[in-house]
Design an enzyme around this catalytic site. Structure first.
Site, mmCIF file in Angstrom:
data_model
loop_
_atom_site.group_PDB
_atom_site.id
_atom_site.type_symbol
_atom_site.label_atom_id
_atom_site.label_comp_id
_atom_site.label_asym_id
_atom_site.label_seq_id
_atom_site.Cartn_x
_atom_site.Cartn_y
_atom_site.Cartn_z
ATOM 1 N N HIS A 87 0.832 -1.212 0.000
ATOM 2 C CA HIS A 87 0.000 0.000 0.000
ATOM 3 C C HIS A 87 0.863 1.258 0.000
ATOM 4 O O HIS A 87 0.672 2.169 -0.816
ATOM 5 C CB HIS A 87 -0.892 -0.040 1.247
ATOM 6 C CG HIS A 87 -1.826 1.102 1.393
ATOM 7 N ND1 HIS A 87 -3.185 0.977 1.202
ATOM 8 C CD2 HIS A 87 -1.621 2.411 1.727
ATOM 9 C CE1 HIS A 87 -3.765 2.147 1.406
ATOM 10 N NE2 HIS A 87 -2.840 3.037 1.730
ATOM 11 N N GLU A 88 1.826 1.311 0.913
ATOM 12 C CA GLU A 88 2.675 2.502 1.009
ATOM 13 C C GLU A 88 3.604 2.632 -0.196
ATOM 14 O O GLU A 88 3.847 3.740 -0.687
ATOM 15 C CB GLU A 88 3.495 2.458 2.307
ATOM 16 C CG GLU A 88 2.658 2.462 3.574
ATOM 17 C CD GLU A 88 1.755 3.682 3.685
ATOM 18 O OE1 GLU A 88 2.148 4.763 3.205
ATOM 19 O OE2 GLU A 88 0.655 3.548 4.243
ATOM 20 N N HIS A 94 1.683 4.219 -2.997
ATOM 21 C CA HIS A 94 1.612 5.680 -2.852
ATOM 22 C C HIS A 94 2.893 6.329 -3.376
ATOM 23 O O HIS A 94 2.845 7.312 -4.123
ATOM 24 C CB HIS A 94 1.445 6.060 -1.381
ATOM 25 C CG HIS A 94 0.061 5.887 -0.847
ATOM 26 N ND1 HIS A 94 -1.067 6.289 -1.521
ATOM 27 C CD2 HIS A 94 -0.378 5.369 0.337
ATOM 28 C CE1 HIS A 94 -2.137 6.024 -0.791
ATOM 29 N NE2 HIS A 94 -1.745 5.457 0.337
#
Length: 229
Positions: free
Chosen positions: A23-24, A27
């Site tokens: 997820h990170e 980003h």
């Protein structure tokens, strides 16, 4: 000691860590592709968990929540994004925010694909891994799907620091936007109230209601695909 429960907690924690790391990284990658090199320069486009893990938010907090039997909430080190470096700041902020939840949906789909392949070749897989191990792998895949969908839809809730807050701002103007920024200061207490106080004290499970119309239909669809129903 109930070792099956211990293994369940460890498997859940592993799924949460994988989901948060991807997820990170998503980003950071989205920000880089859209013009901001800040996260890349700090090594955040990486699948190395140590680049992203916050010892409390990524490990201890979700373990405590899993043990408590409540909703699982976890967070990693925030990815630095400078909007001024983005090519189209207002639009690209939304794209960067959506990249995280989208990556978790992709992981959930991959988990379903792995389970489908295993189910279609159940005899061969069991002959190699053994029935017990095959069952454990199938159970982990289901857990992996559920965890990543939880991360995706939870992060779309429009409260900071969740990704949905950046998306909601795009649609607010004037006084409505000012009021929203005022609410942001109380985001964490609001989350605690919604996640724990309302269900425990008043029996009102807003998160469960939200998941019933978002996460659950997608989960059932992926499980039906994975098991060939």
């Amino acid at each position: 000691m109930d070792w099956s429960y211990v293994l369940y907690i460890l498997a859940s924690a592993a799924a949460v860590i994988v989901g948060i790391v991807v997820h990170e990284s998503a980003h950071a990658l989205a920000a880089y592709l859209l013009g901001d090199r800040t996260a890349r320069s700090r090594g955040r486009i990486s699948l190395n968990p140590m680049r992203h893990i916050d010892p409390f938010g990524t490990v201890l907090l979700p373990l405590l929540m899993i043990a408590a039997g409540g909703p699982v909430f976890a967070f990693a080190k925030p990815v630095p994004v400078y909007l001024g470096n983005l090519k189209h700041p207002k639009r690209d902020e939304v794209l960067v925010s959506l990249a995280g939840p989208a990556s978790n949906v992709v992981l959930a789909v991959l988990g379903a694909v792995v389970l489908r392949v295993a189910a279609d070749n159940a005899f061969a897989v069991a002959s190699v891994l053994g029935a017990a191990t095959t069952g454990a792998v199938a159970s982990f895949c289901l857990q992996f799907i559920a965890v990543n969908l939880s991360l995706a839809f939870f992060n779309l809730i429009p409260l900071p620091p969740l990704d949905g807050s950046s998306i909601l701002v795009l649609f607010l103007k004037g006084r409505a936007l000012d009021r929203y920024y005022e609410v942001q200061r109380y985001a964490m207490p609001i989350l605690i109230v919604v996640l724990y106080v309302l269900p425990t004290v008043f029996g009102i499970d807003l998160l469960g209601m939200y998941f019933d119309v978002t996460l659950q239909p997608v989960y059932r669809l992926l499980v039906r695909f994975a098991l060939g129903w």
